[in-house]
Design a protein around this motif. Sequence first.
Motif, mmCIF file in Angstrom:
data_model
loop_
_atom_site.group_PDB
_atom_site.id
_atom_site.type_symbol
_atom_site.label_atom_id
_atom_site.label_comp_id
_atom_site.label_asym_id
_atom_site.label_seq_id
_atom_site.Cartn_x
_atom_site.Cartn_y
_atom_site.Cartn_z
ATOM 1 N N ARG A 1 2.881 2.408 6.445
ATOM 2 C CA ARG A 1 2.643 1.453 5.369
ATOM 3 C C ARG A 1 3.901 0.674 5.000
ATOM 4 N N GLN B 1 -4.718 0.563 5.343
ATOM 5 C CA GLN B 1 -3.381 0.940 4.886
ATOM 6 C C GLN B 1 -2.299 -0.010 5.375
ATOM 7 N N PHE C 1 -8.247 3.215 -1.688
ATOM 8 C CA PHE C 1 -8.753 2.428 -0.569
ATOM 9 C C PHE C 1 -10.277 2.539 -0.525
ATOM 10 N N THR D 1 0.804 -1.218 0.000
ATOM 11 C CA THR D 1 0.000 0.000 0.000
ATOM 12 C C THR D 1 0.841 1.275 0.000
ATOM 13 N N GLY E 1 -8.977 4.105 3.958
ATOM 14 C CA GLY E 1 -7.984 3.738 4.947
ATOM 15 C C GLY E 1 -8.498 3.597 6.354
#
Length: 584
Positions: free
Chosen positions: A245, A96, A68, A60, A72
Amino acid sequence: MNVMGKQQANQTGSTNRYDAIVVGSGISGGWAAKELTQKGLRVLMLERGRNLEHVTGYETALKNPWDFPHRGRPVLSPEQPDVTKPQYRIHAQNEQAGRYWFDDRDAPYKEVHPFDWHRPDILGGKSVMWGRQSYRWSDLDFEANARDGHGIDWPIRYKDLAPWYSYVEKFAGISGRKEGLPQLPDSEFLPPMDMNCLEQHIATQLKAKMNRVMTIGRSANLSQATPEQMALGRASCQYRNLCARGCPYGAYFSTLSATLPAARQTNRLTVRTGSIVSEILFDENKTGPTFGRATGVRVIDAVTKQTVDYYARVIFLNASAMATNAILLNSVSSRFPNGFGNDSGTLGKYIMDHHFQIGASGRAEGLGFDNEYYYGRRANGIYIPRYRNIGADKREYLRGFGYQGGASRSGWQRLVAEVSGFGADLKERATQPGPWNMGLVAFGECLPYEDNTITLDRSRTDKWGLPMPVFNVTFRENEKLMRKDMANDAAEMLEAAGLTNVTTYDNKSIPGLAIHEVGGVRMGRDPKTSMLNAHSQLWAAKNVFVTDGASFTSVACQNPSLTFMALTARAADFAVSELKKKNL
């Protein structure tokens, strides 16, 4: 580096023997692997989670917000109907970075009082998702227990750890600014990140009006990569602020970006993922070369559930604080009926964490910054070091707290709540930044309490047949008294700096939530009252070292990870020295 995801069928033999075993691949485990391999040892690193490749594994990292489905946010969906409640009290469980975290349904834990246990499920552990704030401790911290009588005295002082702080800082890369404060010693810094105009204003006002220091956060983000760091494939921070991430640029310190590549270069490292360490093995024979020592570890394959034993002359236990406690508690024998090395009866006790989620925020109006903005998304904030119970300052509670936070301008989202305006006018307003705001959040120290514990319920087992951990940890009266100042002081400082609409908040804090949990396998000066000596070495089995948060005797109020690193490097140096002397 040899990464294996499944156990081999053989139970004995040369393939199962190493010079050292490192349990866990997080911040301290990565350092143990680096130091031991670079000093000439053949090392096996065991990680219970799945393999995660640096750069390509961060699925991600380069996604846009609109990539997303839920932007997220944490979300309970029809596809996830049985997610246990603890996971969704944890802010990190989102689209995420959610795949980096352990699924509590596979191994639930019990909470006598609410406790949030953040368990990673990847190679690199929490070093991939950590907040990167890196602060040295001082003798104010190492002497605290001895000074006020809570807990036992640390067997080390700042002078013992100072050279090791310097050692790990130069390799990891810590950006920050020297302030010359005795309660917060300066590090070996890369250039500091810049405070924005409002933060600089507030820092100046606090110094002039209250004699308090506000500095830029000391962060393990490379503001300027060194040749040594670039040789490992690391680059300077890109100011994306998407660190949780995983960073494909290697711009912040993690096991995957720094210590594992360094260990891999030695060709002495083997990594096994999907390998759950269930217990430490101990030689109960009364004679022989391994009498009184650990001989290895027992591992359960996360997929096949088969067990296999691995052997080594030295074991570094770095599974993370609570997991390390659980492994030792589960390692029982006639010699250690109450847990491995537990002659003192202190194993699993004195669990601590920081209490936080309290502070204040305010708006900056009329201060002359309406035409000012900032560049990039700085992956860092500000820090206000501890000032309570220092020198002449005496409060009704013990110990103290520090603040993190930052200033920013609100964006177009502020218009969502507005009902007036549409079309071109609304679009034009959306392009303009909103007002300046500043927020402060305090992190406070928790005293070491004997009855703050982790134990095992052997009547209930997880997916792999391991007993259920039980947490009985709470914050007490001292922490509650401290929280009054944590909120009020934040508001007082913002008002002193000229901010308006200042409000305090207390979103409550439960142990584990700060992800700074420590204790249970504490260091000390006496084997009757502690588990580890001054070198992070088990009193009762001198070839076992614990250098993650479990080894802490107090928690201070600073983030603990830099101290994990320094303790690990120091212990590894000692362990290799003892091996050469044939003392292990």
